[in-house]
Design an enzyme around this catalytic site. Sequence first.
Site: not given
Ligand code: KIV
Length: 311
Positions: A65-66, A104, A134, A136, A201
């Site tokens: 989600d970055s 994510d 993924k 969080e 992280e």
């Molecule tokens: O969204 C992302 O890029 C991440 C990584 C930094 C692990 O969650």
Amino acid sequence: MSLTTLPPEGRNAAAPTQDLRTKVTMPALAGMKRQAKPITALTAYDYATSRLVDEAGIDMILVGDSLAMVVLGHDNTLAVTLEEMLHHTRAVRRAVRRALVVADMPFGSYHGSISAAVANAVRFIKEAGAEAVKIEGPRVQLVRALTEAEIPVVGHLGLTPQSVHRMGGYRVQGKTVETVAQLRADAMALADAGAGAIVLEGVPRELAALITADLEIPTIGIGAGPECDGQILVFHDILNMTFAPHAKFVRQYADVSAVIREAVEQYREDVEHHAFPTDAESYHLPAAVLEVIDSDPETVEADGAAALRRV
Ligand code: KIV
């Protein structure tokens, strides 16, 4: 997959050996941990870059989600929507042959009921071709429900960017005796609930080493030191394409911004100076057509097509 394409029995059941031809699966990541073979991971968000990352032999590609920040220009990761994440995951899926594709789940897509979260996770697998999702935080119940729904899960503990407002900014987590114990317990609980791997992280190296030793499943670190079973970084960070000061844990491997800027400036100058395109970069009329035009330029009038038909 039809029965005729099933891999030989047990190929991934025991500790598999990774090579650049073998498809990476979630059980294969655990096998790599058992063999003490470092797991390589990077984020990627589109067809071209995912294809390059996959061809370079990276084991796990996270459609992170970055992308909200590095692709869409938001200030944090909170704004990206489920539909946007699905859209990018589909593009990555089309490119990747070998790496494990992890999607994510964006903020808000798994924070309500468990059943709504599972339904959203199913969309990543069914509609976008992800092989794991993924999430969080220490969401143990949700990890259990996803595992029961046959959806492999990667956990994410420590500095969890979707908690930016609760944390009061992006801060290293797990620096006190209490939070060290809490994060170790959270990691153990996620693993017990069925998580296939955990991203750690922004935690002290010593804590990441303890968690890595505690667990049978792999830890993938980002700002968590070298003892993790694998490492992940953001694609745009390692190539200097993020337009912001880098965190301490980022290593820049190339300056792609400079390469792009130079190439685009050169293109602009070439166009402005009539240096592009050249004759060699142009298409040409067939000689017979050219001959007609040269011998009687009026044959081709304003309504060129009709005139040429009369030739
Ligand atoms: O969204 C992302 O890029 C991440 C990584 C930094 C692990 O969650």
